[in-house]
Design a protein around this motif. Sequence first.
Motif, PDB file in Angstrom:
ATOM      1  N   ALA A 156      -8.821  -1.682  -6.131  1.00  8.85           N
ATOM      2  CA  ALA A 156      -9.031  -2.496  -7.058  1.00  8.85           C
ATOM      3  C   ALA A 156      -8.400  -4.162  -6.957  1.00  8.85           C
ATOM      4  O   ALA A 156      -8.969  -5.181  -7.451  1.00  8.85           O
ATOM      5  CB  ALA A 156      -8.601  -2.066  -8.420  1.00  8.85           C
ATOM      6  N   LYS A 181       0.828  -1.344   0.016  1.00 11.57           N
ATOM      7  CA  LYS A 181      -0.103   0.069   0.117  1.00 11.57           C
ATOM      8  C   LYS A 181       1.027   1.411   0.110  1.00 11.57           C
ATOM      9  O   LYS A 181       0.430   2.102   0.965  1.00 11.57           O
ATOM     10  CB  LYS A 181      -1.048  -0.205   1.158  1.00 11.57           C
ATOM     11  CG  LYS A 181      -2.020  -1.226   1.152  1.00 11.57           C
ATOM     12  CD  LYS A 181      -3.034  -1.073   2.056  1.00 11.57           C
ATOM     13  CE  LYS A 181      -4.025  -2.211   2.140  1.00 11.57           C
ATOM     14  NZ  LYS A 181      -4.926  -2.336   3.109  1.00 11.57           N
ATOM     15  N   HIS A 185      -3.487  -7.158 -12.058  1.00  8.18           N
ATOM     16  CA  HIS A 185      -3.078  -6.009 -11.848  1.00  8.18           C
ATOM     17  C   HIS A 185      -2.404  -5.856 -10.330  1.00  8.18           C
ATOM     18  O   HIS A 185      -1.509  -4.940 -10.607  1.00  8.18           O
ATOM     19  CB  HIS A 185      -4.829  -5.000 -11.367  1.00  8.18           C
ATOM     20  CG  HIS A 185      -4.635  -3.765 -11.191  1.00  8.18           C
ATOM     21  ND1 HIS A 185      -3.562  -2.762 -11.968  1.00  8.18           N
ATOM     22  CD2 HIS A 185      -4.952  -2.989 -10.185  1.00  8.18           C
ATOM     23  CE1 HIS A 185      -3.790  -1.756 -11.280  1.00  8.18           C
ATOM     24  NE2 HIS A 185      -4.676  -1.556 -10.500  1.00  8.18           N
ATOM     25  N   LYS A 189      -0.549   1.302  -3.448  1.00 11.27           N
ATOM     26  CA  LYS A 189      -1.934   1.257  -3.170  1.00 11.27           C
ATOM     27  C   LYS A 189      -2.951   1.071  -4.007  1.00 11.27           C
ATOM     28  O   LYS A 189      -2.918   2.190  -5.025  1.00 11.27           O
ATOM     29  CB  LYS A 189      -2.057   2.075  -1.973  1.00 11.27           C
ATOM     30  CG  LYS A 189      -3.429   2.155  -1.309  1.00 11.27           C
ATOM     31  CD  LYS A 189      -3.672   3.261  -0.305  1.00 11.27           C
ATOM     32  CE  LYS A 189      -5.149   3.317   0.279  1.00 11.27           C
ATOM     33  NZ  LYS A 189      -5.064   4.356   1.497  1.00 11.27           N
ATOM     34  N   ASP A 190      -3.959   0.312  -4.212  1.00 10.00           N
ATOM     35  CA  ASP A 190      -4.855   0.237  -5.132  1.00 10.00           C
ATOM     36  C   ASP A 190      -6.318  -0.632  -4.507  1.00 10.00           C
ATOM     37  O   ASP A 190      -5.952  -1.644  -4.605  1.00 10.00           O
ATOM     38  CB  ASP A 190      -4.540  -0.339  -6.387  1.00 10.00           C
ATOM     39  CG  ASP A 190      -5.633   0.146  -7.651  1.00 10.00           C
ATOM     40  OD1 ASP A 190      -6.875   0.096  -7.269  1.00 10.00           O
ATOM     41  OD2 ASP A 190      -5.035   0.340  -8.834  1.00 10.00           O
ATOM     42  N   LEU A 235       1.318  -4.076  -9.977  1.00  9.41           N
ATOM     43  CA  LEU A 235       1.775  -2.818  -9.065  1.00  9.41           C
ATOM     44  C   LEU A 235       2.815  -3.400  -8.070  1.00  9.41           C
ATOM     45  O   LEU A 235       3.471  -2.631  -7.552  1.00  9.41           O
ATOM     46  CB  LEU A 235       0.276  -3.006  -8.229  1.00  9.41           C
ATOM     47  CG  LEU A 235      -0.945  -2.121  -8.707  1.00  9.41           C
ATOM     48  CD1 LEU A 235      -2.268  -2.235  -7.466  1.00  9.41           C
ATOM     49  CD2 LEU A 235      -0.707  -0.994  -9.073  1.00  9.41           C
TER      50      LEU A 235
END
Length: 433
Positions: free
Chosen positions: A183, A154, A208, A180-181, A212
């Motif tokens: 999703a 994050k 995803h 951080k996401d 990240l």
Amino acid sequence: MMVSSQTRHCPAILISAPASGQGKTTVTAAMAYYHRLQNLKVRVFKTGPDFIDPQILAYASAQPVYQLDLWMMGVKHCQELLFRAAAEADVILIEGVMGLFDGESSSADLAQIMGIPIAAVIDAQGMAQTFSAIAFGLANYRSQLAFAGVIANKVGSIGHAKLLEESLPKSMPLLAAMMKDAAVALPSRHLGLLQASEISDLDERLNHAAELLTSAAPCKLPESVAFEYIESKRLPQLLIGKKIAVAHDAAFSFIYQANLDCLEAMGAELQFFSPLLDQALPTADSIYLPGGYPELYLQTLAENKAMQDALRLHHQAGKPIYAECGGFLYLLESLTDCDGNKASMVGLLPGSARMQSKLVNLGMHSLQLDKGEIRGHSFHHSLLEIAIQPFAVSVPQRNRNCSEDFFQLGRLQATYLHLYFPFNAQLAAGFFL
């Protein structure tokens, strides 16, 4: 033939954290998915008796996931599973349980005994140099541990990742920084994460998450670890010619892959069926009803009268049924969910259960039966009322935990416990004979 001095070398790392909720499963799954996209064969293990996280990790790695627990399984069996994995994998990832040092058979204990370096996942949001202090404490709390470095989760930006990296001593590398996401967050319910089959966009989330994880820096393979050869015990061929019908669907999916392997290694032929969807049982000598979420599918289970009739006929014919936790609840007369919805179940056991908003029992257990000891764990949110006396009662690993009953009614055996069959394969075979 392999000899006792043989070793296998494979990059391996145990991914732990200061506490639960730091993102271990998301990071481990992202790493597995990333390495698989690089055409590497990834083998993932889960520390402790967990069923839900391994489903996510199995999806990410495209390989079965096995548990590792020193108390429930024994040191040699854990070593055997790791050696087998090292013989075929390009990388081994082990997700820890709770915080690094938590529990009487902790992630730190496993890493130390198996000689596997640790990567600590730390939730870095709202944090700068304190990130380094937490990492330093984890790395130095027990001097015998091999500490590979830290993974920041994050992270707010590339600049934030750089700040965290600069705060660390040179001896403690930042292995990865995951941006951080929301999703990529994995949805959860009362027993933990949703099952992999329930997350319709899991592939997109993992892809995803892998992006990240590598957006700040490449995700490198961990250092190679030497795994010593452990000779596999030949299991007794007690189930040759036996067909075992195993329930497996969204309501019944909490089952150790090692249990299935154990039954097959003893000669059993496994046939899978769905109490939710199927109208009849496969032709089988015995039935295995594992744990799961029957409370989420009350009406569907109650309305499938054909399956209930088939199970009752199987029992009336004097054929074995073994049921644990969710499978056990399914065999009661009724089950009530947290909202007060009550539904009729199979009715082979004279009792009922009601789901609670809080955890009722959690922990490791030893169970002594006629053919010796077997170990397992309990984890349930239901209260039971039953009109028969238990055949045996478990002994919790920790004194403050509650014991669990083991019931026997004719050829039916049932318990809240999730038992680990390889601990005593001969005893486990008896459930199906």
